[in-house]
Structures are given as structure tokens and as C-alpha cells.
Write a protein that holds these residues in place. Sequence first.
Motif, PDB file in Angstrom:
ATOM      1  N   GLN A  52       0.811  -1.210   0.000  1.00 42.36           N
ATOM      2  CA  GLN A  52       0.000   0.000   0.000  1.00 42.36           C
ATOM      3  C   GLN A  52       0.855   1.275   0.000  1.00 42.36           C
ATOM      4  O   GLN A  52       0.573   2.219  -0.723  1.00 42.36           O
ATOM      5  N   GLN A  86       5.166   1.554  -5.179  1.00 44.01           N
ATOM      6  CA  GLN A  86       3.743   1.808  -5.414  1.00 44.01           C
ATOM      7  C   GLN A  86       3.495   3.302  -5.501  1.00 44.01           C
ATOM      8  O   GLN A  86       2.755   3.786  -6.369  1.00 44.01           O
ATOM      9  N   ASN A  87       4.088   4.063  -4.580  1.00 46.52           N
ATOM     10  CA  ASN A  87       3.908   5.530  -4.597  1.00 46.52           C
ATOM     11  C   ASN A  87       4.460   6.148  -5.861  1.00 46.52           C
ATOM     12  O   ASN A  87       3.883   7.088  -6.414  1.00 46.52           O
ATOM     13  N   ALA A 119       1.457   7.873 -12.832  1.00 49.08           N
ATOM     14  CA  ALA A 119       0.114   7.855 -13.457  1.00 49.08           C
ATOM     15  C   ALA A 119      -0.521   9.228 -13.424  1.00 49.08           C
ATOM     16  O   ALA A 119      -1.170   9.664 -14.381  1.00 49.08           O
ATOM     17  N   THR A 120      -0.321   9.914 -12.325  1.00 50.19           N
ATOM     18  CA  THR A 120      -0.899  11.257 -12.177  1.00 50.19           C
ATOM     19  C   THR A 120      -0.277  12.216 -13.188  1.00 50.19           C
ATOM     20  O   THR A 120      -0.978  12.995 -13.847  1.00 50.19           O
ATOM     21  N   LYS A 174       4.682   4.713  -8.731  1.00 50.00           N
ATOM     22  CA  LYS A 174       3.763   4.366  -9.833  1.00 50.00           C
ATOM     23  C   LYS A 174       2.573   5.334  -9.858  1.00 50.00           C
ATOM     24  O   LYS A 174       2.109   5.752 -10.933  1.00 50.00           O
ATOM     25  N   GLU A 175       2.052   5.668  -8.667  1.00 47.23           N
ATOM     26  CA  GLU A 175       0.923   6.601  -8.599  1.00 47.23           C
ATOM     27  C   GLU A 175       1.337   7.981  -9.078  1.00 47.23           C
ATOM     28  O   GLU A 175       0.574   8.667  -9.774  1.00 47.23           O
TER      29      GLU A 175
END
Length: 551
Positions: free
Chosen positions: A237, A242-243, A249-250, A245-246
Motif C-alpha cells: 500500500q 507503489q507511490n 500515473a498522475t 507508480k501513482e
Amino acid sequence: MLTSLSIKNFALIEQLDIRFSNEFSIITGETGAGKSILLGALGLVLGRRADLTSLKDKEQKCVIEAHFDIQPYALQPFFEENDLDYEETTIIRREILPSGKSRAFVNDSPVNLQELQELGDFLLDIHSQHQTRELTDEAYQLQILDALAGHQDLLQDYRARLSRYKAIRSQLKQLLSEKDALLKEQDYNSFLLEELLAANLKDGEQEELEAAFERLNNVEFIREALDKSIMIANEEQIGLIQNLKEVKATLLKIAPLSIEYQDLSDRVSSVLIEFDDIADELQRHSEALMSDPEQLELTNQKLQNIYSLQKKHQVNTVAELLEIQQSLDQKVVQADDMDSRIDTLNREETELKESLNGLAETISANRTKAAPVLIGQITEILAELGMPNARFEFDIRPSETFLPLGKDEAQLLFSANKGTSFGLLKKVASGGEMSRIMLAVKAILANYTKLPTIIFDEIDTGVSGEIAHKMGDIMKKMSRKMQVFAITHLPQIAAKGNQHYKVFKFVQGETTVSELKLLTNEERIVEIAEMLSGKDISDSARNHARSLLMD
């Protein structure tokens, strides 16, 4: 031969320029007139040391210049060896400065006093009563025999081989000393070498071992750090990957709106790729990491051995230990190499010793043959000089060692009168006898060697009358083969000269000046008449002087 002499500001001489012939020259003058000054000047040309007392005017420099015709003496090799310009008319100049410093030149090239003395030996022989003593020197006696034996080539070969022989013996002594020292250290050096070889050192391995030791000694600590890093990176999480990747995407949503956003999006993509690779690397290291106590112990032992060797040899790196290992290896091998070199030198020494012994035997045999010839010629001349009963004997004995002139030890024995036993020349001959013997020897040598110009300084001391006539005849005969000067007080000898120079002094102002003058025939008559009867010259003295000159 000496062709001319120039003297400036020396002792009582202000300026003197005089030329000489190649025959028999006489120099006379009252005691104290300056004959010794002339010899002193020539002595400086021959390399004698000088001082400020030589200067007449202490504010001016003294210059003495002598010109020599050296063509007969075959001196080119000497000039080549000393890097001097060879000239058949060679000029030797000596300068003494007011500061006390002295300079010497041969054909305008500066030379030191030793070179000047060596050259002077080929050119000028000033023979005084003091030098008559050299006749009692064993080496000089052998040289006389060698001149008659005519084996200078053998002597030259002998001296060259003797020089090499001495050099080899010196090298052997040094090598044996070094070998002895090496052998004393060899056991210890071998131990040190074996210790270093056993360590099997490699350049740069200390750093590798230290890194491996740190890694093996901190396995748990490293694993904990790696696992925590992996967890932070891969947490489902909130992990970094993961961060990222976010974030990516943004930014992709706004990237089409501006080039700046597109650049930011590309950079985040690059970071994500790089960090993803880092996470994989962390995982591989974590999986590869394992505890190995045995390897840790081996690594530690190797390091401790290195540290111990560094402490023993007082160095800080493996590279330095390897240099010491190489040096020790050379020392250990060097003793074996020395044996080979020593064997080679021993063989050469033996060969030289055999050849030297052969040459020395030949030289000795030649001397033995020459001795009666020399004795016969000396006694014949001495009979003319008022020593009819003079007898000589050469005592030539073999030596156990190699000497500079062979393996002979020689003594010239002398008896002046009938019925007297032989004794050492230096002990039984009087001063007057020694002078006549030396004159005989010089006269004989003139027939066998190229003697340099010779100056006899009052060699006639202690003789007179008919003996003086004979001495003059001998010197005149010598002058047919060489240039001869005689400084004399005897009219019988003075009359024999082809030229006659007079040394005199006079007062000039507040100083005394010495001069050398070539006399005319009439002046010679006056000078010889004065030598016969003193300042008050009688007619009979003049007539006697004329008759002497006509002989």
C-alpha cells in the motif's frame, strides 16, 4: 728542449726574456746573484707550489712562460689522455696572482699541478746535489738497468697486468667479504623469505580481505538493513515503488498539456525504472547473504598474518611486503651468484699470476745481463773522473711479491778504493763521489733513452783541475744528444759550453734587480778570467781563459 723562457715579476726579476740553443749552455754568476731564482722559476713551470713570496711587486701578478720543442719525445698520447692540444712547440705558462692564487696553462688550456708535474717529467730534469740522492733509491737503480736492458715493452706489459692483477685481488677481497656477510645473514633471510612465500601474498588482496571480513562479520546487521529497505520499497500500500507508480500515473494525465509536465513525467519514469532495479538488487543481495563462520575465521587469520608481517617488516601495505620478498629472494640467490663470480676471478687471478711470474723472470734475466755492462761503462767514466779504483756490484735478489718494476730487489754496492769491501752506495760514497757517479749514470742513460733537457746545478761541487775538465767533456758529449745546462763555479767547465749565460744583480733605484745575459766571446773571456783569479783580472788569467775556450 727548452727554447725560450720569459719571467715577469718573480723574486728579483722584473722582466726577463731569453732564448736558448739546443747544445751545451753554461750559467755562471756570483753566489746570491740569482741562479736559484732561475731554477725556482723553472720549478714553477714544472708544477711546484707557489706563494706570494714569489712576487717582486705584490700588487702585480707573476707570469712565467716556457717554450719547449717537444717533437722528439712522442708525447701525443699524453696530450690526448689529458685532453690537451698537441703542439710541437708547446707553451707552458704559470701565473701567480696578488691574491695568492695560482694558475697553470699548457698551450692556453688550463691544467692542474699534477698534470703539469707529469708533463714536466718528460721535458726537464733539474739535477741538483739533493737529487743525487735518488741514485741510492732502489727503484731508480732498477730503472737504470732497465734502460740498458731495453725491455720497456716488457715492463709496460708487466705494469698493465700487475694493475689488473691488483684490481682482481681487490674485487675478490670485496666479494669474499660480502659473501661472508651474506652467509651470516642467509639463514635468517631464508626464514623471512619462506615466511613471506607461505603467506602467498597478492597485491591488493588486503583491501579485498578487509572488505570480505567486514561483510562476514556483520551478516545479521546487513541482512536487517537490506530486508528493511526491501520492505520499504515493496510495501503493497505505501511502498516506494507503489507511490512512484501513482506519481507517474498522475503526471501522465497532464503531460500532454505542457513540455515541462512531460519532462517531469519522463524523469519520474526514469526514477521508477532505476529504483525498481535497485529493489531487485537489494533482493539478490539479501538472498545471497548467508552466515559463514568458517570463512570469517579464515579471512581473519589471513588478515592477522598480513598485519603481523607488516609489523615485523615495518611497512603498511602488501605491495611493500612483496618488494621485501623480492629483495630477500635476490639476497638468497646472490650468494650462489657470488660463487660463480669468485670462481671466474680466481681463474683470471691464477692466469695473471703465471704471466706476471713469466714476465718478471724475463725482466730479471735481462737485468742480470745488463748489470755488468752498466758497471763496466760507469767504472770507465769514473776512471776519467779521478776514481780509477771505483768498483760496483749489483746485488739482485728475487722477491716473493710482485713489485712495481718486477720481482727484483736490488742494491748497488760500491767500493771507492782498492782493498776496501763493498758497501751500500748511500753509506760509503762521499758527496763528491756521488756527484761524479750520477754524472756518469746520466751520461750513460743519454745513450739509451731520450732524456729531457737536463740542468746540472753545481754537480761539480768538490772537484777541480783535470777532473773538472773531464766532467765538462762528459756534459758536452751528452749535449750532442740532448740539451744540457750546467750551473757551475768552475772555469774548466764554463769554458766547455757552446753558450754562456751570466746571472748578475744590481741596484735599480730603491730595489735590487737580477738579470740573465748571454755573453759575447770577449765577455766570456772576462767572466772565466774572473772565475780563475777574482775581480782583479791579470793578463795571465785572461790568457788562461782564452786557452780554456780554445780547448
